[in-house]
Structure formats: C-alpha cells, structure tokens
Design an enzyme around this catalytic site. Structure first.
Site, PDB file in Angstrom:
ATOM      1  CG  HIS A 115     -44.034  -8.114  58.115  1.00 14.66           C
ATOM      2  ND1 HIS A 115     -43.665  -9.270  58.765  1.00 14.66           N
ATOM      3  CD2 HIS A 115     -45.373  -8.223  57.902  1.00 14.66           C
ATOM      4  CE1 HIS A 115     -44.737 -10.041  58.930  1.00 14.66           C
ATOM      5  NE2 HIS A 115     -45.784  -9.415  58.408  1.00 14.66           N
ATOM      6  CD  GLU A 125     -48.794  -7.014  60.675  1.00 21.53           C
ATOM      7  OE1 GLU A 125     -49.855  -7.286  60.123  1.00 21.53           O
ATOM      8  OE2 GLU A 125     -47.763  -7.710  60.585  1.00 21.53           O
TER       9      GLU A 125
HETATM   10  P1  PGA Z   1     -51.031 -13.843  59.183  1.00 25.56           P
HETATM   11  O1  PGA Z   1     -49.905 -12.797  58.779  1.00 25.56           O
HETATM   12  O2  PGA Z   1     -52.321 -13.313  58.658  1.00 25.56           O
HETATM   13  O3  PGA Z   1     -50.623 -15.129  58.500  1.00 25.56           O
HETATM   14  O4  PGA Z   1     -51.015 -13.949  60.658  1.00 25.56           O
HETATM   15  C1  PGA Z   1     -50.145 -11.446  59.013  1.00 25.56           C
HETATM   16  C2  PGA Z   1     -48.900 -10.667  58.773  1.00 25.56           C
HETATM   17  O5  PGA Z   1     -47.806 -11.231  58.690  1.00 25.56           O
HETATM   18  O6  PGA Z   1     -48.973  -9.470  58.653  1.00 25.56           O
END
Ligand code: PGA
Length: 238
Positions: free
Chosen positions: A97, A157
C-alpha cells in the site's frame, strides 16, 4: 482462490476500537446475506483474531484480511508478525500500500518478499500497484508473479486518488479501467483486477460498470459500517 465477484475490501487502516469493530461485523453481516460477492474485512492487526472468532460465531460470510505482514518469517523482529502466524486467521492480506511506502519506507523489494511469504502460507496477497514501474519491478524478477496470478488480487491504487481521510478525489472510472486492462496485459488475462482510491457510495456503481474493474479497495468509506453498507447496496445497482 475462492473469489466470487465482485470483491469489496474494507481497509479500516488505523481506525476504530474493538467495540466499533464488533459492531461493524454485526451491522455489515445483515446486509451481506443478499450480497453476491466477497467482502474482505481488514481491521487493525490487534483485532484480527477476535474478528475471526466473531465471524465464526455469527456464521457470516465476511472474509478476513490483514493490512500488512512482515517480509521475514518468524524470528527476532520486534513489532512484526509473520505470514505463518496469521495463517488460519486471515485468508487475504494487503501488501505494498502507498501509505506503507510513504510513512514506513517500504520498497518494491520489501513488497516482493511479502508476496512470497504470504503465498508460502496460502494467504492471498491484495497487491496494491501505485504505478506501472512497480509491477515492472516484480515482473523483472522472473515468472513468480505470472505463475501465481490465480492467487493474487491486483489492485490499481494511484496515490493521487487516495482520500487519506479527507476529500474524495478519485481517478476517472474510464482511466481506472484502462490501468486494470494494462495490468492484465502485463501479468495475464486471467488476473483479477480491482481499483482503489476515493470510492464511496456515490461513485461505486460507476466504477463497477467498467469491464475490468472486478472489485474495490475502500478506505474512508469503510470505516463507518453505515457508509460501507451503502457502498454494498449501490455496488449492485448498475
Ligand atoms: P480511500 O482509501 O478509499 O480513503 O481513498 C483507499 C486506499 O487507501 O486504498
């Protein structure tokens, strides 16, 4: 991987106490009876074992995931937990992440090691991909990723789309779809590709109307179970 689509992942990050997590599981379970896909619940690590017990006791179909794992196997690594220690507690684990990279200096090599540890323990990695160069890095290490595509979830992402708990600023569904397509071109047509970044009850249906987006990784809109239940309801409305 037993993964009926769509896969919706609730990444609670460092939010919620045990009482709130207990209520989250209760409230979401009621909605899940009619939901055709998989919900993967990822609370903070201290609550994983208790969440697993709770899920078993109430007989809900929530799957459990960790938010991270050590790149090492068991040993003298204070503060870490190994994939082999969460085997049997979780079926999934988020890796790579961008918040791990930004705040904890995680590198592509670290992420690659974590993927290997998870697969050794039969835990499905939910691999966050910030940009193409990361995927290229993993692919440059040989056929390992391609050999395991049936057991990895590939999550596009883009860090610029992650809400960080503030305003939502998602990628466009069309572009997110393009990136998922690109990931499949690189790793294999059978890859399961999902999108994460500012998904919320108002935009989830639009993302799910895209052919290559087979699931969502949700941060902010998963913290409160009322919001998350709306995501589940709206996800089915396209
Ligand atoms: P968010 O986070 O939905 O708050 O944008 C998504 C993520 O961190 O994968």
């Amino acid at each position: 991987m037993n993964n009926p689509l769509p896969a919706i992942i609730a990444n609670l990050k460092a939010s919620n106490t045990w009482d709130q997590i207990d209520a989250w599981i209760e409230n979401t379970s009621k909605e899940l009876q009619n939901f055709p896909g998989t919900v993967i619940f990822c609370p903070s690590s201290p609550f994983l074992a208790e969440s697993a017990k709770k899920i078993k006791n109430i007989g809900t179909k929530i799957a459990l995931g960790a938010q991270d794992v050590s790149k090492f196997d068991q040993g003298a690594y204070t503060g870490e937990y190994a994939a082999s220690q969460i085997k049997g507690i979780v079926a999934y684990c988020i890796v790579g992440h961008s918040e791990r990279r930004k705040y904890f200096n995680e590198t592509n090599n670290d992420t690659f090691e974590k993927i290997k540890r998870l697969l050794e323990s039969q835990i499905t990695p939910i691999l966050c991909i910030s940009d193409e160069s990361q995927l290229d890095h993993y692919l440059s290490k040989g056929t390992f990723i391609k050999d395991n595509i049936a057991n990895i979830i590939f999550a596009s992402e883009p860090p610029s789309a992650i809400s960080g708990g503030g305003d939502f600023h998602p990628d466009t569904p069309e572009n997110a779809n393009k990136v998922c397509k690109k990931i499949k071109e690189k790793v294999g047509e059978n890859a399961l590709t999902i999108y994460g970044g500012s998904i919320n009850p108002d935009n989830v249906a639009e993302f799910f109307s895209q052919p290559e987006i087979k699931g969502a990784l949700i941060g902010q809109a998963s913290v409160n179970p009322d919001d998350f239940v709306k995501v589940l309801q709206n996800a089915q409305s396209n």
